[in-house]
Structures are given as C-alpha cells and as structure tokens.
Design a protein around this motif. Structure first.
Motif, mmCIF file in Angstrom:
data_model
loop_
_atom_site.group_PDB
_atom_site.id
_atom_site.type_symbol
_atom_site.label_atom_id
_atom_site.label_comp_id
_atom_site.label_asym_id
_atom_site.label_seq_id
_atom_site.Cartn_x
_atom_site.Cartn_y
_atom_site.Cartn_z
ATOM 1 N N GLY A 26 0.792 -1.234 0.000
ATOM 2 C CA GLY A 26 0.000 0.000 0.000
ATOM 3 C C GLY A 26 0.812 1.266 0.000
ATOM 4 N N THR A 27 0.565 2.081 1.020
ATOM 5 C CA THR A 27 1.083 3.450 1.075
ATOM 6 C C THR A 27 2.601 3.543 1.091
ATOM 7 O OG1 THR A 27 -0.783 3.744 2.560
ATOM 8 C CG2 THR A 27 0.700 5.596 2.328
ATOM 9 N N GLY A 28 3.211 2.717 1.898
ATOM 10 C CA GLY A 28 4.663 2.701 1.919
ATOM 11 C C GLY A 28 5.314 3.772 2.774
ATOM 12 N N SER A 29 4.654 4.202 3.843
ATOM 13 C CA SER A 29 5.322 5.216 4.676
ATOM 14 C C SER A 29 6.490 4.606 5.458
ATOM 15 C CB SER A 29 4.331 5.920 5.606
ATOM 16 O OG SER A 29 3.877 5.083 6.626
ATOM 17 N N ASN A 30 6.345 3.369 5.910
ATOM 18 C CA ASN A 30 7.501 2.710 6.554
ATOM 19 C C ASN A 30 8.610 2.445 5.545
ATOM 20 O OD1 ASN A 30 7.205 1.958 9.528
ATOM 21 N ND2 ASN A 30 5.162 1.529 8.709
ATOM 22 N N MET A 31 8.210 2.059 4.344
ATOM 23 C CA MET A 31 9.183 1.870 3.266
ATOM 24 C C MET A 31 9.995 3.149 3.067
ATOM 25 S SD MET A 31 8.277 1.885 -0.734
ATOM 26 C CE MET A 31 8.114 3.674 -0.564
ATOM 27 N N ALA A 72 6.891 -4.215 4.871
ATOM 28 C CA ALA A 72 6.469 -2.882 5.306
ATOM 29 C C ALA A 72 5.035 -2.655 4.823
ATOM 30 C CB ALA A 72 7.413 -1.815 4.758
ATOM 31 N N GLY A 73 4.102 -3.168 5.612
ATOM 32 C CA GLY A 73 2.705 -3.094 5.189
ATOM 33 C C GLY A 73 2.417 -4.071 4.064
ATOM 34 N N ILE A 111 7.203 -5.152 10.534
ATOM 35 C CA ILE A 111 6.804 -4.209 11.585
ATOM 36 C C ILE A 111 5.314 -4.354 11.807
ATOM 37 C CG2 ILE A 111 6.528 -2.223 10.001
ATOM 38 C CD1 ILE A 111 7.773 -0.699 12.673
ATOM 39 N N HIS A 112 4.933 -4.395 13.075
ATOM 40 C CA HIS A 112 3.532 -4.591 13.435
ATOM 41 C C HIS A 112 3.122 -3.486 14.416
ATOM 42 C CE1 HIS A 112 -0.192 -6.744 14.027
ATOM 43 N NE2 HIS A 112 -0.055 -6.525 15.317
ATOM 44 N N PRO A 113 1.929 -2.889 14.216
ATOM 45 C CA PRO A 113 1.557 -1.741 15.057
ATOM 46 C C PRO A 113 0.925 -2.132 16.389
ATOM 47 C CG PRO A 113 -0.072 -2.031 13.347
ATOM 48 C CD PRO A 113 0.983 -3.099 13.120
ATOM 49 N N LEU A 154 2.269 5.282 14.194
ATOM 50 C CA LEU A 154 2.928 5.264 12.874
ATOM 51 C C LEU A 154 4.206 6.105 12.900
ATOM 52 C CD1 LEU A 154 2.556 3.996 10.067
ATOM 53 C CD2 LEU A 154 1.352 6.073 9.364
ATOM 54 N N GLU A 208 6.728 4.068 14.448
ATOM 55 C CA GLU A 208 7.192 3.014 13.534
ATOM 56 C C GLU A 208 8.308 3.546 12.641
ATOM 57 O OE1 GLU A 208 4.111 0.786 11.393
ATOM 58 O OE2 GLU A 208 2.657 1.488 12.854
#
Ligand code: GRF
Length: 194
Positions: free
Chosen positions: A12-17, A90-91, A111-113, A174, A177
């Motif tokens: 999806g969004t990829g903010s952790n990426m 990452a998601g 990674i898990h929230p 987030l 994270e």
C-alpha cells in the motif's frame, strides 16, 4: 563498508518503506535498499519509492489466483534477481505460506503496530483502546510461520490517553514506527553480519 542489500515488500502506502529508504541514504547506514516489490500494481508506495530513486516493481498476486505459493516463487525469484540478503515487510498484506517464510528464515523482518504479543493481526489500535490498555506501540520482529508470532527484535511504546481515538493513536504509533524500523533493521544487519 559492504552494505546488506534489503528487499522491501509492500502492499500500500509505503510510509515505513520511505522511512527505511531515507535512513539508507546515510553513508554509515549498514544496509542499502536494493528493490521495492508490491503484490498490488496500484500500490502508492511504488511511485513513492521511484521518486526516492529506488527500483520498484509489482509482482501481482491476482494472476496466480489461489496458488499463493506460485506467487511467492515469483516474489522470491525477484528478490534473488536483485541479490537481496534481507527482506523487510512494510505493510505487506498477504499471509505467507511456509515456502517464502522458510526461504528467508532468520532474514525476514516485519513491523507490526502493537506491542506484540498483544494484539496480533488487524485493527490493533481499536483493540488496544477497547481492552483499556495503558500503552500501545509497535514491534519489529522476525517472520516465522505464525502470523505476527516471530521473535521480537525491538519495540517502541507510547501511552494511551483518555482522549485518544483510533485515528490519533494510529498516527502516533505510525510516527514511532518510522523511527523504530530503520534503527531495528540497521541493528539487525550489524549484529547478524548478513
Ligand atoms: C503499518 O502500520 C505497519 O505497521 C503495518 O501496516 C502499516 C503500513 O503502513 N504492518 P505503511 O504502508 O508503511 O504506511
């Protein structure tokens, strides 16, 4: 310094990426992002990765129908084509078969929230609030056969306040994270000399 080559899997969004990619820009970061792969061709994270100068491609699960393992063979082949040493989820929203988990055992992180082992699976922030938990957070863990069950490598914690909503807690976790994942991945790579 030889940097470990990391393949990032997203859906999806990829903010952790993005947090992982930005951290990798530092000279002393022990890993480099070799490729970003999404199982969804429309994932926003693909463009986001390319804008940051990282090769990004889709290995669409749809044509494989119910054959999860065949899709995973295609993913695995792509990761190996880019000479990845480590995989960072990452998601990535697909449940994995023993094939992919086994192929990358000890070298695949997620990674898990939530503060595992509390609240594995989806909808973690709502469940943490409804359970009356005093704190929430996020966990980086090794991927094993059970969903969100692998050994925890690092966690970040944040209090749950009386005024917290699912949205406010999601946003705060987030942000945690984004700080935790690059640090945990770098520590993992350094300690395992992968
Ligand atoms: C994050 O909350 C992550 O912990 C979970 O899925 C979400 C992905 O968000 N596994 P993003 O794609 O990194 O923005």
């Amino acid at each position: 310094m030889t940097k470990a080559r990391v393949g990032i899997l997203i859906s999806g969004t990829g903010s952790n990426m993005e947090a992982l990619i930005r951290a990798a820009e530092a000279d002393d970061c022990p890993y480099a992002v070799a490729v970003v792969i999404s199982n969804r061709p429309d994932a926003a994270g693909l463009e986001r990765a390319r804008a940051l100068g990282v090769t990004a491609l889709a290995v669409d699960h749809a044509p494989f129908g119910k054959d999860r393992e065949a899709h995973e063979h295609a993913l695995d082949a792509a990761l190996r084509r880019f000479n990845c040493h480590v995989v960072a989820l990452a998601g990535y929203m697909r449940i994995m078969t023993p094939f992919l988990v086994g192929a990358w055992e000890g070298r695949m992180l997620n990674i898990h929230p939530s503060l595992l082992p509390r609240h594995p699976g989806l909808d973690t922030h709502r469940r943490a609030i409804e359970a009356g938990d005093a704190e929430a957070g996020c966990s980086v863990h090794l991927v094993t056969a059970g969903v969100d069950e692998g050994p925890v490598l690092a966690q970040a914690r944040t209090p749950i306040t009386e005024t917290d909503s699912v949205e406010s807690l999601t946003a705060r976790v987030l942000a945690a994270e984004h700080a935790l994942y690059p640090r945990a991945l770098a520590e993992f790579v350094r300690s395992r000399a992968v």
